[in-house]
Design a protein around this motif. Structure first.
Motif, PDB file in Angstrom:
ATOM      1  N   PHE A  32     133.751  19.844  39.959  1.00 55.62           N
ATOM      2  CA  PHE A  32     135.081  20.284  38.906  1.00 55.62           C
ATOM      3  C   PHE A  32     134.227  21.440  38.238  1.00 55.62           C
ATOM      4  O   PHE A  32     133.185  21.005  37.556  1.00 55.62           O
ATOM      5  CB  PHE A  32     135.554  19.003  38.230  1.00 55.62           C
ATOM      6  CG  PHE A  32     136.135  17.796  39.027  1.00 55.62           C
ATOM      7  CD1 PHE A  32     137.317  17.884  39.378  1.00 55.62           C
ATOM      8  CD2 PHE A  32     135.520  16.759  39.284  1.00 55.62           C
ATOM      9  CE1 PHE A  32     138.162  16.809  39.922  1.00 55.62           C
ATOM     10  CE2 PHE A  32     135.805  15.790  39.758  1.00 55.62           C
ATOM     11  CZ  PHE A  32     137.195  15.682  40.451  1.00 55.62           C
ATOM     12  N   LEU A  34     135.289  22.635  34.671  1.00 52.64           N
ATOM     13  CA  LEU A  34     135.986  22.233  33.633  1.00 52.64           C
ATOM     14  C   LEU A  34     136.559  23.299  32.792  1.00 52.64           C
ATOM     15  O   LEU A  34     137.403  22.997  32.106  1.00 52.64           O
ATOM     16  CB  LEU A  34     135.066  21.186  32.778  1.00 52.64           C
ATOM     17  CG  LEU A  34     134.547  19.961  33.541  1.00 52.64           C
ATOM     18  CD1 LEU A  34     133.793  19.187  32.376  1.00 52.64           C
ATOM     19  CD2 LEU A  34     135.581  19.133  34.110  1.00 52.64           C
ATOM     20  N   PHE A  39     140.026  17.220  34.147  1.00 55.59           N
ATOM     21  CA  PHE A  39     139.268  16.421  34.806  1.00 55.59           C
ATOM     22  C   PHE A  39     139.406  15.169  33.936  1.00 55.59           C
ATOM     23  O   PHE A  39     139.160  14.921  32.665  1.00 55.59           O
ATOM     24  CB  PHE A  39     137.709  16.799  34.680  1.00 55.59           C
ATOM     25  CG  PHE A  39     136.765  15.635  35.114  1.00 55.59           C
ATOM     26  CD1 PHE A  39     136.626  15.463  36.449  1.00 55.59           C
ATOM     27  CD2 PHE A  39     135.882  15.179  34.105  1.00 55.59           C
ATOM     28  CE1 PHE A  39     135.877  14.208  36.830  1.00 55.59           C
ATOM     29  CE2 PHE A  39     135.030  14.243  34.792  1.00 55.59           C
ATOM     30  CZ  PHE A  39     134.988  13.779  35.831  1.00 55.59           C
TER      31      PHE A  39
END
Length: 105
Positions: A32, A34, A39
């Motif tokens: 991911f 961020l 998240f």
């Protein structure tokens, strides 16, 4: 010395949503970005974090098995090399201030 081989599955609609697959174990790791997406960590999985090229990444296992968890750091190191930042700092906790606050509540 044995080396693990990793493969990368990418999402053509989201360049920030990679999945690292170990060829030799069942380890799978979601990536991911961020800085670009939300998240929420899954309490049943392992999360590690990393800074690379001034971006913060989260790495979360998918259906982790105890014997595969040992490969997590090497999978992240492989990914760091893949994105051109072999010196990525790998962190055990989310360094964002609001993430620490959320854990206290």
């Amino acid at each position: 010395m044995d080396y693990n081989v990793y493969l990368l599955a990418t999402d053509p609609r989201n360049p920030c949503r990679d999945v690292i697959h170990s060829r030799d174990t069942r380890l799978k790791v979601k990536v991911f970005c961020l800085d670009e997406e939300g998240f929420s960590p899954d309490d049943n999985e392992i999360q590690l974090y990393g800074y690379a090229d001034h971006k913060l990444y989260a790495f979360e296992t998918i259906d982790v098995a105890a014997e595969d968890a040992l490969d997590l750091v090497s999978a992240i190191q492989w990914y760091a090399n893949y994105i051109g930042d072999p010196e990525m700092e790998i962190l055990p906790e989310d360094p964002r201030p609001r993430a620490q606050y959320r854990d206290v509540q």
